[in-house]
Motif scaffolding. Structure first.
Motif, PDB file in Angstrom:
ATOM      1  N   ARG A   1      30.669 -39.113  44.827  1.00 19.21           N
ATOM      2  CA  ARG A   1      29.669 -38.952  43.770  1.00 19.21           C
ATOM      3  C   ARG A   1      28.321 -38.498  44.333  1.00 19.21           C
ATOM      4  O   ARG A   1      27.607 -37.719  43.697  1.00 19.21           O
ATOM      5  CB  ARG A   1      29.514 -40.257  42.991  1.00 19.21           C
ATOM      6  CG  ARG A   1      28.919 -41.416  43.780  1.00 19.21           C
ATOM      7  CD  ARG A   1      29.034 -42.743  43.043  1.00 19.21           C
ATOM      8  NE  ARG A   1      28.317 -43.805  43.728  1.00 19.21           N
ATOM      9  CZ  ARG A   1      28.802 -44.477  44.772  1.00 19.21           C
ATOM     10  NH1 ARG A   1      30.000 -44.186  45.240  1.00 19.21           N
ATOM     11  NH2 ARG A   1      28.095 -45.438  45.341  1.00 19.21           N
ATOM     12  N   HIS A   2      27.966 -38.967  45.534  1.00 17.35           N
ATOM     13  CA  HIS A   2      26.700 -38.572  46.147  1.00 17.35           C
ATOM     14  C   HIS A   2      26.727 -37.082  46.477  1.00 17.35           C
ATOM     15  O   HIS A   2      25.770 -36.352  46.199  1.00 17.35           O
ATOM     16  CB  HIS A   2      26.479 -39.401  47.406  1.00 17.35           C
ATOM     17  CG  HIS A   2      25.140 -39.206  48.047  1.00 17.35           C
ATOM     18  ND1 HIS A   2      23.970 -39.190  47.337  1.00 17.35           N
ATOM     19  CD2 HIS A   2      24.796 -39.010  49.352  1.00 17.35           C
ATOM     20  CE1 HIS A   2      22.957 -38.995  48.169  1.00 17.35           C
ATOM     21  NE2 HIS A   2      23.439 -38.869  49.389  1.00 17.35           N
TER      22      HIS A   2
ATOM     23  N   ARG B   1      28.176 -50.561  38.856  1.00 15.95           N
ATOM     24  CA  ARG B   1      27.660 -50.900  40.192  1.00 15.95           C
ATOM     25  C   ARG B   1      27.341 -49.634  40.997  1.00 15.95           C
ATOM     26  O   ARG B   1      26.315 -49.557  41.687  1.00 15.95           O
ATOM     27  CB  ARG B   1      28.671 -51.765  40.939  1.00 15.95           C
ATOM     28  CG  ARG B   1      28.824 -53.171  40.365  1.00 15.95           C
ATOM     29  CD  ARG B   1      29.586 -54.075  41.323  1.00 15.95           C
ATOM     30  NE  ARG B   1      30.980 -53.670  41.460  1.00 15.95           N
ATOM     31  CZ  ARG B   1      31.972 -54.102  40.687  1.00 15.95           C
ATOM     32  NH1 ARG B   1      31.719 -54.948  39.700  1.00 15.95           N
ATOM     33  NH2 ARG B   1      33.209 -53.708  40.897  1.00 15.95           N
ATOM     34  N   ASP B   2      28.220 -48.634  40.884  1.00 13.88           N
ATOM     35  CA  ASP B   2      27.977 -47.376  41.590  1.00 13.88           C
ATOM     36  C   ASP B   2      26.717 -46.692  41.073  1.00 13.88           C
ATOM     37  O   ASP B   2      25.942 -46.113  41.842  1.00 13.88           O
ATOM     38  CB  ASP B   2      29.172 -46.426  41.424  1.00 13.88           C
ATOM     39  CG  ASP B   2      30.404 -46.911  42.165  1.00 13.88           C
ATOM     40  OD1 ASP B   2      30.251 -47.762  43.064  1.00 13.88           O
ATOM     41  OD2 ASP B   2      31.515 -46.442  41.845  1.00 13.88           O
ATOM     42  N   THR B   3      26.504 -46.746  39.770  1.00 18.78           N
ATOM     43  CA  THR B   3      25.329 -46.106  39.179  1.00 18.78           C
ATOM     44  C   THR B   3      24.044 -46.771  39.667  1.00 18.78           C
ATOM     45  O   THR B   3      23.073 -46.088  40.016  1.00 18.78           O
ATOM     46  CB  THR B   3      25.410 -46.177  37.639  1.00 18.78           C
ATOM     47  OG1 THR B   3      26.602 -45.498  37.198  1.00 18.78           O
ATOM     48  CG2 THR B   3      24.196 -45.513  37.007  1.00 18.78           C
TER      49      THR B   3
ATOM     50  N   ALA C   1      27.355 -40.888  35.019  1.00 22.34           N
ATOM     51  CA  ALA C   1      27.876 -42.209  34.675  1.00 22.34           C
ATOM     52  C   ALA C   1      28.414 -42.213  33.247  1.00 22.34           C
ATOM     53  O   ALA C   1      29.495 -42.754  32.965  1.00 22.34           O
ATOM     54  CB  ALA C   1      26.782 -43.269  34.829  1.00 22.34           C
TER      55      ALA C   1
ATOM     56  N   ALA D   1      23.691 -48.374  42.458  1.00 22.91           N
ATOM     57  CA  ALA D   1      23.546 -48.008  43.872  1.00 22.91           C
ATOM     58  C   ALA D   1      22.983 -46.593  44.011  1.00 22.91           C
ATOM     59  O   ALA D   1      22.135 -46.329  44.878  1.00 22.91           O
ATOM     60  CB  ALA D   1      24.895 -48.117  44.582  1.00 22.91           C
ATOM     61  N   ASP D   2      23.449 -45.674  43.158  1.00 22.46           N
ATOM     62  CA  ASP D   2      22.953 -44.299  43.221  1.00 22.46           C
ATOM     63  C   ASP D   2      21.485 -44.210  42.828  1.00 22.46           C
ATOM     64  O   ASP D   2      20.704 -43.477  43.441  1.00 22.46           O
ATOM     65  CB  ASP D   2      23.790 -43.399  42.300  1.00 22.46           C
ATOM     66  CG  ASP D   2      25.190 -43.173  42.840  1.00 22.46           C
ATOM     67  OD1 ASP D   2      25.396 -43.425  44.041  1.00 22.46           O
ATOM     68  OD2 ASP D   2      26.069 -42.765  42.065  1.00 22.46           O
TER      69      ASP D   2
ATOM     70  N   ARG E   1      34.577 -41.622  43.048  1.00 22.48           N
ATOM     71  CA  ARG E   1      33.397 -42.415  43.389  1.00 22.48           C
ATOM     72  C   ARG E   1      32.949 -42.205  44.829  1.00 22.48           C
ATOM     73  O   ARG E   1      31.758 -42.243  45.125  1.00 22.48           O
ATOM     74  CB  ARG E   1      33.624 -43.895  43.107  1.00 22.48           C
ATOM     75  CG  ARG E   1      34.717 -44.554  43.908  1.00 22.48           C
ATOM     76  CD  ARG E   1      34.893 -46.018  43.473  1.00 22.48           C
ATOM     77  NE  ARG E   1      33.676 -46.774  43.686  1.00 22.48           N
ATOM     78  CZ  ARG E   1      33.445 -47.500  44.777  1.00 22.48           C
ATOM     79  NH1 ARG E   1      34.342 -47.533  45.745  1.00 22.48           N
ATOM     80  NH2 ARG E   1      32.318 -48.166  44.903  1.00 22.48           N
ATOM     81  N   GLU E   2      33.893 -41.954  45.765  1.00 24.66           N
ATOM     82  CA  GLU E   2      33.486 -41.775  47.158  1.00 24.66           C
ATOM     83  C   GLU E   2      32.773 -40.450  47.391  1.00 24.66           C
ATOM     84  O   GLU E   2      32.162 -40.249  48.446  1.00 24.66           O
ATOM     85  CB  GLU E   2      34.689 -41.894  48.103  1.00 24.66           C
ATOM     86  CG  GLU E   2      35.787 -40.896  47.862  1.00 24.66           C
ATOM     87  CD  GLU E   2      36.878 -41.459  46.975  1.00 24.66           C
ATOM     88  OE1 GLU E   2      38.051 -41.127  47.200  1.00 24.66           O
ATOM     89  OE2 GLU E   2      36.536 -42.231  46.041  1.00 24.66           O
TER      90      GLU E   2
ATOM     91  N   GLN F   1      32.802 -51.278  37.909  1.00 20.70           N
ATOM     92  CA  GLN F   1      32.621 -50.571  39.176  1.00 20.70           C
ATOM     93  C   GLN F   1      31.719 -49.360  38.991  1.00 20.70           C
ATOM     94  O   GLN F   1      30.858 -49.071  39.828  1.00 20.70           O
ATOM     95  CB  GLN F   1      33.982 -50.127  39.730  1.00 20.70           C
ATOM     96  CG  GLN F   1      33.895 -49.433  41.079  1.00 20.70           C
ATOM     97  CD  GLN F   1      33.321 -50.341  42.146  1.00 20.70           C
ATOM     98  OE1 GLN F   1      33.891 -51.379  42.447  1.00 20.70           O
ATOM     99  NE2 GLN F   1      32.194 -49.963  42.727  1.00 20.70           N
ATOM    100  N   LEU F   2      31.903 -48.646  37.874  1.00 18.71           N
ATOM    101  CA  LEU F   2      31.058 -47.496  37.581  1.00 18.71           C
ATOM    102  C   LEU F   2      29.598 -47.920  37.446  1.00 18.71           C
ATOM    103  O   LEU F   2      28.689 -47.227  37.934  1.00 18.71           O
ATOM    104  CB  LEU F   2      31.536 -46.812  36.293  1.00 18.71           C
ATOM    105  CG  LEU F   2      30.738 -45.597  35.818  1.00 18.71           C
ATOM    106  CD1 LEU F   2      30.829 -44.464  36.846  1.00 18.71           C
ATOM    107  CD2 LEU F   2      31.257 -45.120  34.464  1.00 18.71           C
TER     108      LEU F   2
END
Length: 305
Positions: free
Chosen positions: A186-187, A278-280, A224, A282-283, A183-184, A275-276
Motif C-alpha cells: 500500500r505504501h 489499523r493499516d490506514t 481505505a 499507520a499510513d 496491504r504489504e 486490519q484495514l
C-alpha cells in the motif's frame, strides 16, 4: 516451419485485449522504475530517502512482474515460436532476458536489504539499481517496438483463443495497480500515484509540504474507502454464493447452516475491516512523520517557512 499462406492476420477484440494488457503492464512497470530512479537519485544527492518504499519497489518487481508478467509473455512467445520457427531464436533470447532480469531483481533486492542493515554503501545501491532500471527499459522498448508487432502479424484468432484457454495465462491481480491493493504494497502504491501526479516536480513538492501531506492523507483515506468497499463486496458475493450451495445441497438444514456460515463470514469481514483500519492509521502516521522530516530539512537548509 513457416506459417501457412492461408493463415490470416489476427484482428479483433481477442488479440487487442491481450496486447493492450501487456502494454498496460509495461506502463505500470515503467512507473515503478521511475519511482526507483527518483529514490536512487536521492541517495546519490544525500537527500532524505524512503528506505521502506525502496525495498517495496524491488519486492514488488520480484513478486509480480518476474512471477506473472514475464511468464505470461513467455507463454505467448512459445506459441509464436511454434507457429513461426523463424522467430524461435528471438523468442529464446527474450526468455533468457526474462530469466536474467529475475535474477538481477533478486540481487538488487538483496543489495537494498544489506544497505538498510548498514552493510553496504549507497553508491553500490545506486550503481546496481540504475543498471537494473536501464535494462528493464531496454527490454520493454524492444518488446513494444519490435516483438509485439511481429506477434500481431503472426498469430491468428484461433491462436489467441488457444492461448486464452491456458489456465496459466489467467493474470494474477497486480498487488499495486490491481483492483485491490495488497496491504504489504500500500505504501508503494501511494508513492507511485504521487510520483505520477507530480512527475519531476520534486522541488515544488518540498515547497508545498503542507499541501502534499494533505493530498497524500486524502489518498490514504480514498484507498481505505475503496479497500473497504471491495472487502464488503467480496464478502457479500461469497455469502450469496455459499448460501446457494447450502440450499441446493442440504435444503432442510439450510436456515441453520446459512446462519452459521453468515456469522463466520461476518467475523472474517470485521477482521479484514479492522486490519484495514489499523493499516490506514499507520499510513496516516507515516505521512505526518514524512511531513515533519521534510520541514526539518527545509529548516536545516535555511529555506523560508
Amino acid at each position: 516451419m513457416a506459417p501457412s499462406p492461408r493463415r490470416e492476420k489476427s484482428a479483433g477484440p481477442p488479440e487487442a485485449a491481450m496486447l493492450v494488457a501487456l502494454r498496460a503492464e509495461h506502463r505500470h512497470i515503467a512507473a515503478v522504475m521511475a519511482l526507483l530512479s527518483q529514490q536512487l537519485n536521492a541517495i546519490e544527492r544525500g537527500d532524505l530517502v524512503d528506505t521502506h518504499v525502496l525495498y517495496e519497489i524491488m519486492d514488488y518487481m520480484v513478486t509480480w512482474p518476474d512471477r506473472f508478467h514475464h511468464p505470461r509473455e513467455d507463454l505467448i512467445y512459445d506459441h509464436v515460436a511454434e507457429v513461426d520457427q523463424g522467430m524461435a531464436g528471438e523468442v529464446r533470447e527474450l526468455e533468457r532476458d526474462h530469466d536474467h532480469m529475475a535474477r538481477e531483481g533478486r540481487e538488487v533486492l538483496y543489495v537494498i536489504e544489506r544497505w538498510r542493515a548498514g552493510e553496504l554503501s549507497g553508491r553500490e545501491v545506486v550503481d546496481k539499481g540504475r543498471g537494473y532500471v536501464r535494462r528493464a527499459h531496454e527490454h520493454m522498448n524492444l518488446e513494444e517496438d519490435e516483438v509485439f508487432p511481429l506477434i500481431d502479424a503472426v498469430l491468428t484468432r484461433s491462436d489467441w483463443r488457444d492461448l486464452e484457454a491456458e489456465d496459466s495465462l489467467n493474470p494474477a491481480a497486480d498487488p499495486v495497480f490491481g483492483r485491490r491493493v495488497q496491504r504489504e504494497f500500500r505504501h508503494l502504491a501511494r508513492k507511485v500515484r504521487r510520483s505520477l501526479r507530480h512527475g519531476v516536480e520534486q522541488g515544488a513538492v518540498i515547497e508545498w509540504v503542507g499541501i502534499e501531506a494533505l493530498l497524500e492523507s486524502w489518498e490514504v483515506m480514498t484507498m481505505a474507502w475503496q479497500g473497504g468497499a471491495t472487502i464488503t463486496g467480496d464478502h457479500l458475493r461469497s455469502s450469496l454464493r455459499e448460501a446457494t450451495y447450502i440450499v441446493l445441497d442440504r435444503p432442510l438444514q439450510a436456515p441453520l447452516l446459512c446462519a452459521a456460515n453468515n456469522a463466520r463470514l461476518t467475523l472474517s469481514w470485521l477482521e479484514e475491516l479492522s486490519q484495514l483500519s489499523r493499516d490506514t492509521v499507520a499510513d496516516l502516521t507515516r505521512v505526518n512523520r514524512e511531513r515533519k522530516d521534510r520541514l526539518r530539512l527545509l529548516r536545516r537548509a535555511g529555506a523560508p517557512r
